[in-house]
Scaffold this motif. Structure first.
Motif, PDB file in Angstrom:
ATOM      1  N   PRO A  91       0.800  -1.233   0.000  1.00 17.62           N
ATOM      2  CA  PRO A  91       0.000   0.000   0.000  1.00 17.62           C
ATOM      3  C   PRO A  91       0.831   1.281   0.000  1.00 17.62           C
ATOM      4  O   PRO A  91       0.341   2.350  -0.373  1.00 17.62           O
ATOM      5  N   GLU A  92       2.094   1.188   0.403  1.00 18.27           N
ATOM      6  CA  GLU A  92       2.933   2.385   0.462  1.00 18.27           C
ATOM      7  C   GLU A  92       3.481   2.806  -0.902  1.00 18.27           C
ATOM      8  O   GLU A  92       4.005   3.922  -1.062  1.00 18.27           O
ATOM      9  N   GLU A  93       3.366   1.942  -1.915  1.00 15.83           N
ATOM     10  CA  GLU A  93       3.903   2.262  -3.237  1.00 15.83           C
ATOM     11  C   GLU A  93       3.053   3.331  -3.935  1.00 15.83           C
ATOM     12  O   GLU A  93       1.877   3.501  -3.658  1.00 15.83           O
ATOM     13  N   SER A  94       3.685   4.022  -4.888  1.00 16.46           N
ATOM     14  CA  SER A  94       3.021   5.148  -5.557  1.00 16.46           C
ATOM     15  C   SER A  94       2.253   4.751  -6.812  1.00 16.46           C
ATOM     16  O   SER A  94       1.378   5.487  -7.257  1.00 16.46           O
ATOM     17  N   THR A  95       2.549   3.611  -7.412  1.00 11.43           N
ATOM     18  CA  THR A  95       1.855   3.196  -8.634  1.00 11.43           C
ATOM     19  C   THR A  95       1.041   1.934  -8.369  1.00 11.43           C
ATOM     20  O   THR A  95       1.415   1.094  -7.544  1.00 11.43           O
ATOM     21  N   ASP A  96      -0.064   1.820  -9.101  1.00 13.72           N
ATOM     22  CA  ASP A  96      -0.937   0.660  -8.909  1.00 13.72           C
ATOM     23  C   ASP A  96      -0.247  -0.640  -9.297  1.00 13.72           C
ATOM     24  O   ASP A  96      -0.495  -1.688  -8.695  1.00 13.72           O
ATOM     25  N   LEU A  97       0.601  -0.596 -10.283  1.00 12.47           N
ATOM     26  CA  LEU A  97       1.326  -1.791 -10.715  1.00 12.47           C
ATOM     27  C   LEU A  97       2.153  -2.361  -9.556  1.00 12.47           C
ATOM     28  O   LEU A  97       2.186  -3.575  -9.331  1.00 12.47           O
ATOM     29  N   LEU A  98       2.786  -1.473  -8.807  1.00  7.49           N
ATOM     30  CA  LEU A  98       3.599  -1.902  -7.670  1.00  7.49           C
ATOM     31  C   LEU A  98       2.736  -2.241  -6.465  1.00  7.49           C
ATOM     32  O   LEU A  98       2.992  -3.217  -5.759  1.00  7.49           O
ATOM     33  N   ARG A  99       1.694  -1.453  -6.221  1.00  5.39           N
ATOM     34  CA  ARG A  99       0.831  -1.672  -5.054  1.00  5.39           C
ATOM     35  C   ARG A  99       0.164  -3.046  -5.111  1.00  5.39           C
ATOM     36  O   ARG A  99       0.006  -3.714  -4.089  1.00  5.39           O
TER      37      ARG A  99
END
Length: 236
Positions: free
Chosen positions: A176-184
């Motif tokens: 959840p801390e990531e900035s992009t949906d691909l990473l989240r």
């Protein structure tokens, strides 16, 4: 919710002087499940919450399985079915919304509502859990569906609802801390060459809206049911 359980040693929120009833036992069990999940429910824990010797609970429920059946009944008892509604499509939509609301309000009860019944023959299920089925059959047969078509319609509706609530309530965010949906969503782990479309839909997956998805699914389902199984017109 934790604050309600404070009190003198050996007593729960319901004192030993209060009347112990099946309704009180099931209400306390639902509280435990809502807070901690089905696995954390035990007759001993239930006795502690009620401020009673666990043995006293067996007068109202023979074992944990009976308690779980009772919890399922009291939750499904909140599912409203208006068998007198002349618009069966409208009523099925209201039932679907109501079922989703119960699932969202009691996510830890969803396994009891969805997966447990599928492993239990109809005749062995608690009668309270069968009332929605009976009422929906009544609604549809009053709309001139045959009994068989009414049953198929019920199965189609609840097959969709079971899948919907399981999809809506599952955890899909990995980071959840990531900035992009691909990473989240952890989709970066998928090989680009094999899953280009799935990776490209990261933002759509992250933007899942349970209410909107329910309504879109119902539009498709009810349109299909109307086309495939229109109830016969009554003779004047």
């Amino acid at each position: 919710m934790n604050g309600t359980r404070d009190g003198p040693p050996g007593e729960g929120p319901r004192t030993r002087n209060s009347l112990l009833t099946r309704a009180a036992v099931l209400a306390a069990a639902l509280e435990i499940i809502d807070e901690d999940g089905v696995d954390r429910l035990s007759m001993r824990r239930l006795g502690e919450v009620l401020g009673r010797d666990p043995m006293a609970l067996y007068r109202h429920a023979t074992n944990k399985a009976a308690v779980l059946d009772g919890v399922t009944e009291i939750v499904l008892d909140q599912l409203t079915v208006d068998t007198s509604d002349p618009d069966w499509r409208h009523q099925l939509r209201l039932i679907a919304r109501d079922f989703r609301r119960l699932a969202v309000d009691h996510p830890n009860v969803v396994p009891l509502l969805v997966t447990h019944p599928l492993a239990t023959p109809l005749g062995l299920r608690p009668v309270g859990t069968l009332r929605p089925l009976e009422h929906i059959l009544s609604l549809l047969t009053k709309a001139d569906f045959t009994g068989a078509d009414a049953l198929r319609t019920y199965r189609a509706l609840f097959g969709f609802l079971y899948g919907h609530v399981l999809t809506e309530l599952q955890e899909i965010v990995e980071r959840p801390e990531e900035s992009t949906d691909l990473l989240r969503l952890g989709l970066y782990r998928l090989p680009i060459g094999e899953f280009p479309l799935l990776r490209s839909l990261a933002s759509d997956l992250a933007a899942y809206d349970g209410v909107d998805e329910l309504e879109r699914g119902l539009d498709i389902l009810l349109t299909g049911l109307t086309t495939a199984m229109p109830p016969p017109r009554k003779n004047p």
